[in-house]
Design an enzyme around this catalytic site. Sequence first.
Site, PDB file in Angstrom:
ATOM      1  N   ASP A  44      23.681  48.130 -44.119  1.00 45.63           N
ATOM      2  CA  ASP A  44      24.842  47.468 -44.721  1.00 45.63           C
ATOM      3  C   ASP A  44      26.007  47.366 -43.741  1.00 45.63           C
ATOM      4  OD1 ASP A  44      23.283  47.564 -46.962  1.00 45.63           O
ATOM      5  OD2 ASP A  44      24.766  48.596 -48.220  1.00 45.63           O
ATOM      6  N   HIS A 104      23.499  52.166 -42.435  1.00 48.84           N
ATOM      7  CA  HIS A 104      24.573  51.250 -42.013  1.00 48.84           C
ATOM      8  C   HIS A 104      24.446  50.988 -40.524  1.00 48.84           C
ATOM      9  CE1 HIS A 104      26.000  53.108 -45.740  1.00 48.84           C
ATOM     10  NE2 HIS A 104      26.699  51.997 -45.938  1.00 48.84           N
TER      11      HIS A 104
HETATM   12 NI    NI Z   1      28.901  48.726 -47.654  1.00 52.84          NI
END
Ligand code: NI
Length: 509
Positions: A321, A462
Amino acid sequence: MRPARGGRRRVRWLVPVAVAAALGTAACTAGPEAPVPGTATPSASRARPVPALATPVVVAGPPHLGPDRTAGLVPRLAAMRTDAFAVSARWATPPGATEFGDALSSRVAEAVRSYADEHGAAWRPGVDLVAGGVGGPCWGGSLLSVPPASLTVDCAVVTTAGPLVGERVVVTRREAGVATSISRETWYSDAATGAVFDGSALYATGQEARVLALVAEGLRASGRIAPGVDPFAGADAGAVHAVLADSAVTPSGVVVTVPVAGEVPVSVHVPQRLLDPLLSEEGRRAIEVAAGGAPYDPGASPAGADPVDCTLVACVSISFDDGPSSLTPGLLDVLDRERAPATFYVLGPAVNSSPDVARRIVDSGHAIGDHTWRHADLTKLPDDQVRREVSRTQAAIDAATGAPATSLRPPYGASDERVRKLVGLPVVVWDVDTRDWEEPGVDTVVQRAVGESRPGSVVLMHDTHEPTVEAVPAVVDGLRARGFTLATVPAQFDGELPPAGTLVSHGPR
Ligand code: NI
């Protein structure tokens, strides 16, 4: 491009009873076995002297190429275990979408599903049977324990040269300690001609009996059968096909492996010189290509574009992400090298500043999803702003990659019924949270991603944290060592995500 000969053929699981019986009752004074020219095993895959065999002769077995000759093939594993039975299937497919890969995968699916069905169970992919990992194509890994009944699909790569790959697939079942062979076939793919066929197609139509006569000659020469006995007398077309389907091409000829009732099968090497007039066009070409010894060339296809059936094998999706960031190109390099597909949930402004990276994500076969514009908690925004958060990012993704995203990951995983109704996309969250944003250290990220995954899991990471990118090779290796196959989130649903508004935290399981 000629049409495939084996791809669509429905092959029966035949054991040639007549053949097996003749061999099984024959004299068992096995003569010395010669090494198969140009072959190797995973444990001893270095070149060994190649004797010039002039006559058919019994050999130790068909070739089983090791890592040095199978680079580029993608290992696959399907496993399931209940109290009553266990299934472990292993095979290898060429990279990218190929008819050969589809043919092998559908054969394995048919075998394992019907076996589970026989035991009154629906097939559900698992990973629990594997110790020591999937390893490479057709090697490595092992069963943890043997339940009362089991089905195994084993593979061996018998030849790789230039555009040619040959893979032997053996299906065996065990009940109360007794192993029964269900089928043995060797399949070929010639990427240069587009042909996909099994070993029986190496021979010209109508020459099958003459090929078997050469095999019988080898059996007699080694004392496996008595002089004058024809082990193939009375064999019907199905039995003949079942024997010849297990023909392994070597640089110097073909190894035909013949089943023997109640015993290990016997392999006979038939030299190319004797076979030549009996070969089909494919057969002659296959031996020629194998003899040429060029390195295997599966052709170019993007990493992450390998087809996968997540209802057959146990899949996990790793997702990233908040990017693209300055770390994303390096991460894509790693994923390319590992041929590991991933799913990226991107922020609109980041896509606008790095459209080339967004495009590379898609071009490499990864999936891209919408992670909104401002990374706000959508449950706290009014309707119009929720819609705008999603649509602005969709426009950015579309402009950079040529297509909008097919799913949304809401920031913080936060969504409610109102939000899900508004966004017009399936909402994908996760079931394994590495909490990598707390930067707990590379080892902890790896341990969470690998250790907490189950079949169908979606792992949250991430691509904005350096230790995460550092952890990725070990995450990929670790998941594969547990027997998982990496797939994008859409691939877990065979490209058809659940309808807009559905909340998804993992794939089918
Ligand atoms: Ni996020």
